[in-house]
Design a protein around this motif. Structure first.
Motif, short mmCIF file in Angstrom:
data_model
loop_
_atom_site.label_atom_id
_atom_site.label_comp_id
_atom_site.label_asym_id
_atom_site.label_seq_id
_atom_site.Cartn_x
_atom_site.Cartn_y
_atom_site.Cartn_z
N LEU A 13 32.17 37.25 42.87
CA LEU A 13 32.53 35.87 42.53
C LEU A 13 33.58 35.87 41.43
CD1 LEU A 13 31.96 32.86 42.97
CD2 LEU A 13 30.24 33.02 41.18
N ARG A 14 33.34 36.74 40.43
CA ARG A 14 34.28 36.82 39.31
C ARG A 14 35.66 37.29 39.81
NH1 ARG A 14 31.05 39.76 35.48
NH2 ARG A 14 29.96 37.84 34.97
N ALA A 15 35.64 38.29 40.70
CA ALA A 15 36.90 38.80 41.24
C ALA A 15 37.62 37.73 42.06
CB ALA A 15 36.62 40.03 42.11
N PHE A 16 36.81 36.97 42.83
CA PHE A 16 37.39 35.91 43.65
C PHE A 16 38.06 34.87 42.76
CE2 PHE A 16 36.71 31.61 45.34
CZ PHE A 16 37.53 31.67 46.46
N LEU A 17 37.36 34.49 41.67
CA LEU A 17 37.92 33.47 40.77
C LEU A 17 39.17 34.01 40.08
CD1 LEU A 17 34.64 32.06 39.23
CD2 LEU A 17 36.21 30.87 40.75
N TYR A 18 39.17 35.31 39.74
CA TYR A 18 40.33 35.91 39.12
C TYR A 18 41.50 35.88 40.10
CZ TYR A 18 43.27 39.39 36.83
OH TYR A 18 44.31 40.04 36.24
N GLY A 19 41.20 36.20 41.34
CA GLY A 19 42.24 36.19 42.37
C GLY A 19 42.79 34.80 42.60
N ALA A 20 41.93 33.78 42.47
CA ALA A 20 42.37 32.41 42.70
C ALA A 20 43.14 31.87 41.50
CB ALA A 20 41.17 31.53 42.97
N GLY A 21 43.27 32.69 40.45
CA GLY A 21 44.08 32.27 39.31
C GLY A 21 43.37 31.34 38.35
N VAL A 22 42.02 31.37 38.38
CA VAL A 22 41.28 30.54 37.43
C VAL A 22 41.33 31.22 36.07
CG1 VAL A 22 39.02 29.52 36.95
CG2 VAL A 22 39.77 29.82 39.30
N PRO A 24 40.30 32.87 32.58
CA PRO A 24 39.10 33.68 32.36
C PRO A 24 37.93 32.89 31.80
CG PRO A 24 41.02 34.67 31.31
CD PRO A 24 41.49 33.41 31.93
N LEU A 25 38.21 32.00 30.85
CA LEU A 25 37.11 31.25 30.24
C LEU A 25 36.42 30.39 31.28
CD1 LEU A 25 35.85 30.78 27.44
CD2 LEU A 25 37.22 28.71 27.29
N ALA A 26 37.21 29.70 32.11
CA ALA A 26 36.65 28.82 33.13
C ALA A 26 35.88 29.63 34.16
CB ALA A 26 37.76 28.03 33.81
N SER A 27 36.41 30.80 34.53
CA SER A 27 35.74 31.60 35.56
C SER A 27 34.42 32.13 35.02
CB SER A 27 36.64 32.74 36.03
OG SER A 27 36.64 33.78 35.09
N GLU A 28 34.40 32.53 33.72
CA GLU A 28 33.14 32.97 33.13
C GLU A 28 32.12 31.85 33.14
OE1 GLU A 28 31.63 35.75 31.96
OE2 GLU A 28 33.27 36.62 33.12
N LEU A 29 32.61 30.64 32.84
CA LEU A 29 31.72 29.48 32.81
C LEU A 29 31.14 29.22 34.20
CD1 LEU A 29 30.90 27.41 30.65
CD2 LEU A 29 32.55 25.86 31.67
N ILE A 30 32.00 29.33 35.22
CA ILE A 30 31.54 29.08 36.59
C ILE A 30 30.49 30.12 36.98
CG2 ILE A 30 32.24 29.10 39.02
CD1 ILE A 30 34.91 27.89 38.07
N VAL A 31 30.78 31.39 36.65
CA VAL A 31 29.83 32.45 36.99
C VAL A 31 28.50 32.20 36.29
CG1 VAL A 31 29.33 34.90 36.73
CG2 VAL A 31 31.59 34.17 37.49
N LEU A 32 28.58 31.77 35.02
CA LEU A 32 27.35 31.51 34.27
C LEU A 32 26.55 30.38 34.91
CD1 LEU A 32 25.81 32.31 31.74
CD2 LEU A 32 26.98 30.48 30.54
N ILE A 33 27.27 29.32 35.31
CA ILE A 33 26.57 28.19 35.92
C ILE A 33 25.90 28.62 37.23
CG2 ILE A 33 26.96 25.96 37.06
CD1 ILE A 33 29.01 25.40 34.85
N VAL A 34 26.63 29.43 38.00
CA VAL A 34 26.06 29.90 39.26
C VAL A 34 24.80 30.72 39.00
CG1 VAL A 34 26.45 31.46 41.20
CG2 VAL A 34 28.20 29.82 40.56
#
Lengths: 350, 165
Positions: A13-22, A24-34
């Protein structure tokens, strides 16, 4: 085998968000929420299952069959009950303190859910790896007292009030041995981080190093979650249902489900502090770490249920006397002996 | 040792956890009824002589018998049990000299409406002539009469007309 399923999902999920250009802070937040959502869903499903398991074990101990009509082997019984309770009216009696009365069943699930946020469900599977995890869980766990008290006080009912009083008396007396018994483990490891405490048990589980502490923690834990033989808070035969007397429909069900949530917290804590958390016994690593954690938690839960259907309820004076005159001195003695033992070990350089 | 009783209790419940369960899942499994079980009544209408001993024996006045005189004999036309008052003591069955009234093993007599509870064991019209008195007439009886006979047979089997056994 299957060891990295959940961590792998988080990583991808983290890699996908990184690839989508999110960012880092937002992607960490999304992963945490998930992660937290996954924990909440897992715990809710577990709670529903535990109600069924409790009824089945009760039935088996009493030579009955138990729920077996709804769904295969009665598995959907709790779901049916919840659906029924959702459809029922939440009766608000006259002259209750409405805001507090309705807030209590909503809030009652919060403390166990908060505690679950830091519990490591497997190797590296803690949603939030706090360095003061034990402290946090103990702090959050005692919050439920206030919520039960809110329900008992606002109901404008004598039984509820007595139940609320008992919650406070019982939780105050048993919170102390609960915390003190964990102190021995914390002294041995010198850390409050849950992950480090589990890792410190690679050699021996702390149930062998601190058997008395485990016993005290378990007894105090049974009392903390208001289960038999310490269920004076609810004690049907004395005070109807204690703080829950005036509640109906889903509000009542929330209390019941939260009881199982709290039971899971105590079982998880037992597993983490004394049973080696996710570590496999005898090096049996053919099962993934999260599965070992699951097995140990369920073993503890089974013991909770086993005890519930074996013992009768004890009296109030016995409860408080046992808490203050037996458990607190014993836990203090345990700390003392642990300290002396550690000093001796250090002196002989073992 | 302190706490021995606690362990003993746990041992007992642990043992009970694995013993055979005693529950009988009623609609699917049934415990076989004993021979002399007091179930629903059945009346062998051909044996009944309409003497009325059963009605006399009944403490609750449950049994209502209607009979007519046909030729020289009593003829039973209607045998109704107000089963809602029956306590299944079995005095009526004991009192029956001919063995016509018996208990069956039918136990589900539940009904949705109170007026359907009443158990009608026999309900038949009075014939002009009794069949055993003039067998020749019964032989060439009309189809309507044979239909009446099958209805009677059904009644005799303990089934109230139009009811699920």
């Amino acid at each position: 085998m299957g060891e990295n399923i959940f961590t792998g999902i988080a990583e991808s999920l983290r890699a996908f968000l990184y690839g989508a250009g999110v960012p880092p802070l937002a992607s960490e937040l999304i992963v945490l929420i998930v992660k937290l959502l996954a924990v909440i869903i897992f715990v809710s499903l577990n709670v529903v299952w535990l109600v069924y398991m409790e009824r089945k074990i009760a039935a088996y101990i009493q030579c009955r069959i138990g729920p077996n009509r709804v769904g295969p082997k009665g598995l959907l019984q709790t779901v049916a009950d919840v659906v029924k309770l959702l459809a029922k009216e939440i009766i608000i009696p006259r002259r209750v303190d409405k805001v507090v009365y309705l807030a209590a069943p909503i809030l009652v699930f919060v403390p166990p859910m908060l505690a679950f946020a830091v519990i490591p469900w497997g190797d590296g599977m803690a949603p939030i790896d706090l360095n003061i995890g034990v402290f946090y869980i103990l702090a959050v766990g005692s919050l439920s007292t206030i919520i039960f008290w809110m329900g008992g006080w606002s109901s404008n009912n004598k039984y509820s009030l007595v139940g609320g009083m008992r919650v406070v008396a019982q939780m105050v007396s048993y919170e102390l041995p609960l915390v003190l018994s964990l102190l021995g483990v914390i002294m041995l490891t010198g850390t409050l981080s849950i992950t480090e405490i589990v890792n410190a048990q690679r050699g021996t589980w702390f149930i062998f190093a601190q058997p008395l502490a485990f016993l005290i923690y378990f007894i105090a834990g049974v009392s903390e979650v208001n289960r038999v033989p310490f269920d004076l808070v609810e004690g049907e035969s004395e005070i109807i249902a204690g703080p829950y007397t005036e509640y109906s429909g889903m509000a009542y069900a929330m209390y019941m489900l939260a009881e199982y949530g709290n039971m899971m917290v105590i079982s998880c804590m037992c597993t983490i502090m004394f049973l080696g958390g996710w570590l496999a016994p005898f090096g049996w690593t053919f099962l993934p770490s999260w599965f070992w954690f699951f097995i140990k938690v369920y073993l503890m839960i089974f013991i909770f249920m086993w005890i519930r259907w074996t013992y009768p309820r004890i009296r109030v004076d016995q409860l408080l006397g046992f808490g203050w005159k037996v458990l607190v001195p014993l836990s203090l003695a345990n700390i003392f002996v642990t300290g002396v033992g550690m000093y001796i070990y250090r002196a002989i350089g073992w | 040792m302190f706490g021995q009783g606690l362990l003993k209790g746990l041992a007992i419940t642990w043992k009970e956890l694995f013993t055979r369960k005693v529950t009988v899942q009623y609609p699917e499994e049934k415990i076989p009824l004993p021979e002399r079980y007091h179930g629903r009544f059945e009346l062998d209408v051909d044996k009944c002589i309409a003497c009325g001993l059963c009605a006399n024996a009944c403490p609750n006045k449950v049994i209502q018998i209607t009979r007519e005189k046909v030729g020289k004999k009593q003829y039973l036309t209607r045998y109704v049990m107000r089963i809602e008052y029956c306590m299944f003591c079995g005095f009526c069955v004991e009192s029956c000299n001919k063995g016509a009234l018996r208990f069956s093993h039918v136990i589900n007599m539940n009904q949705y409406f109170r007026d359907k509870v009443r158990l009608v064991l026999v309900d038949r019209p009075v014939p002009e002539v009794l069949p055993e008195e003039e067998p020749a007439k019964a032989a060439d009886g009309s189809p309507a009469e044979t239909r009446g006979k099958t209805a009677r047979a059904e009644v005799a089997a303990g089934k109230a007309p139009g009811k699920e056994g």
